[in-house]
Write an enzyme that holds these catalytic residues in place. Structure first.
Site, PDB file in Angstrom:
ATOM      1  N   GLU A 134     -16.599   1.628  -9.406  1.00 24.77           N
ATOM      2  CA  GLU A 134     -17.936   0.479  -9.320  1.00 24.77           C
ATOM      3  C   GLU A 134     -19.417   2.118 -10.022  1.00 24.77           C
ATOM      4  O   GLU A 134     -19.913   2.021  -9.224  1.00 24.77           O
ATOM      5  CB  GLU A 134     -18.100   0.240  -8.708  1.00 24.77           C
ATOM      6  N   ASP A 263     -29.966 -16.877  -0.890  1.00 22.97           N
ATOM      7  CA  ASP A 263     -29.307 -17.248  -1.545  1.00 22.97           C
ATOM      8  C   ASP A 263     -28.172 -17.936  -2.156  1.00 22.97           C
ATOM      9  O   ASP A 263     -27.090 -17.487  -1.791  1.00 22.97           O
ATOM     10  CB  ASP A 263     -29.790 -17.213  -3.278  1.00 22.97           C
ATOM     11  N   ASP A 397     -33.762 -14.175  -6.131  1.00 20.47           N
ATOM     12  CA  ASP A 397     -33.884 -15.383  -5.959  1.00 20.47           C
ATOM     13  C   ASP A 397     -34.883 -14.859  -4.818  1.00 20.47           C
ATOM     14  O   ASP A 397     -35.245 -15.734  -3.726  1.00 20.47           O
ATOM     15  CB  ASP A 397     -33.092 -16.340  -6.506  1.00 20.47           C
TER      16      ASP A 397
END
Length: 415
Positions: A134, A263, A397
């Site tokens: 990553e 979320d 969010d």
């Protein structure tokens, strides 16, 4: 031990012949999800550690805590896939793997502890290989240069020094594109792109996920399906920096308030917990921690949040999941509440946050990925719409929910 014969066709499959045999210094592979890049890399390291008696490997991610469930697990899988588990000693605290016949080691480090990265001394042979998984998370090229410099010095005859970077190419402005993919030909660089279509081990259901994505979300398919660079245009938040800070020191500052937002997700989307501080007087938001994981039941969310130390915090959660909120309250998150949302709540929350400077702790790698890819949506003609894309928005969010009390006025209700 008998000499092993590895069949690339049977064990690795197609698409990685150049990757497997390349011996230059930089082996860089961007790819879509399910492109086999991580599993192939894990297989390569286990195979070649046993092939080259003097080789030792350092495996790096931006944060140490993400290594166990990614690279460490992939390497354990590779050991079992190759049928050589009897020849490896595996330790979980600290993470470490030792090839028992020779004493060679695979070390695991996070960039969040740079001294441990640069101060490794090996008992056998030399530290000649590094795997950065990553690698997109490393947004500062200088951080990579420090890692690059740690692979130095003489190596045994027959060995070679090499750094492998694997990543999903979310953002075309990332320094890796210019350094490795746009650079003129260099025999020391292999920069390649792979995607799910070379993964013959996927079944029909796996492939259907990508075909559905192609139809319903072509923008995401271009990156997550084909492995192309993500084209970032129309960023919603440009008022942020990545900077390490002392969390306890910020917590003690005057006017600082903590805020937590949740979320919900499950199969395709992660459950995301945003953890931050807000300084309303100086217009600063500090992002200091996160949870970001798929497949989490309410019980697992409760366990994780408790383990992180936030069970007693006031958490504002997505009101679309009232049963989940009730269940989490029963399990012990007694101060969880539902977000108020309402008409234009997304744009209102975005407007509020855009007035602040956002300082992001480097360990919040998923938040950094989202905020650097969270853009305004466009219509079929490419015209920008007054709404954000339905992607890279889970922590975005959660941040809005967390800061709702400051943007709308603080109320608390279990209704």
């Amino acid at each position: 031990m008998k000499k092993m014969k590895i069949s690339l066709k049977k064990v690795v499959g197609k698409g990685y012949n150049r990757f497997w045999h390349f011996k230059g210094r930089y082996r860089v592979c961007k790819g879509s999800r399910a492109s086999k890049k991580s599993k192939t890399t894990a297989l390569w390291y286990i195979t070649n550690m046993m092939k080259y008696p003097g080789a030792n490997t350092l495996v790096v991610r931006k944060t140490y805590r993400t290594l166990h469930d990614s690279c460490f697990t992939e390497l354990k899988w590779a050991i079992n896939r190759l049928g050589v588990s009897n020849h490896w000693e595996i330790k979980e605290s600290p993470l470490e793997m030792t090839y028992k016949p020779t004493g060679q080691k695979i070390y695991f480090r996070g960039l969040d502890d740079p001294l441990k990265v640069t101060s490794i001394t090996v008992d056998v042979g030399s530290l000649c290989w590094m795997w950065i998984e990553e690698a997109y998370e490393i947004m500062n090229e200088d951080d990579f240069n420090i890692l690059d410099e740690s692979i130095r010095g003489q190596v045994d005859d027959g060995l070679f020094k090499q750094i492998t970077l694997t990543f999903n190419p979310w953002n075309e402005h990332h320094w890796m594109k210019k350094r490795f993919f746009d650079a003129p030909y260099d025999p020391d660089i292999l920069a390649m792109t792979t995607n799910y279509m070379i993964n013959e081990f996927l079944d029909a259901a796996d492939r259907k996920v990508f075909e559905t994505m192609k139809e319903q979300n072509p923008r995401r398919y271009r990156v997550a399906g084909l492995g192309d660079w993500g084209i970032v245009d129309g960023l919603i938040f440009e008022n942020w920096i990545e900077k390490e800070f002392d969390i306890d020191a910020i917590r003690q500052m005057k006017n600082i308030k903590s805020a937590f937002g949740l979320d919900f997700g499950y199969t395709n989307d992660p459950s995301a917990l945003w953890c931050g501080f807000i300084d309303p007087s100086n217009k600063i938001i500090y992002v200091f921690d996160e949870m970001y994981e798929k497949g989490m039941s309410n019980e697992r969310i409760h366990t994780k949040v408790t383990k992180m130390g936030y069970a007693k915090e006031q958490i504002t959660a997505d009101s679309a999941e009232p049963k989940s909120i009730d269940r989490l309250r029963e399990l012990g998150l007694s101060h969880i509440r539902k977000a108020r949302k309402g008409k234009d709540s997304i744009n209102s929350g975005i407007d509020f946050i855009q007035d602040f400077k956002i300082i992001i702790h480097p360990r919040c790698v998923n938040f950094l990925t989202e905020i650097s890819n969270y853009t305004w949506d466009v219509d079929k003609f490419g015209k920008k719409l007054n709404k954000p894309i339905d992607d890279f928005n889970h922590l975005m969010d959660a941040m809005r929910y967390a800061l709702e009390g400051f943007s709308l006025g603080n109320t608390f209700s279990f209704d």
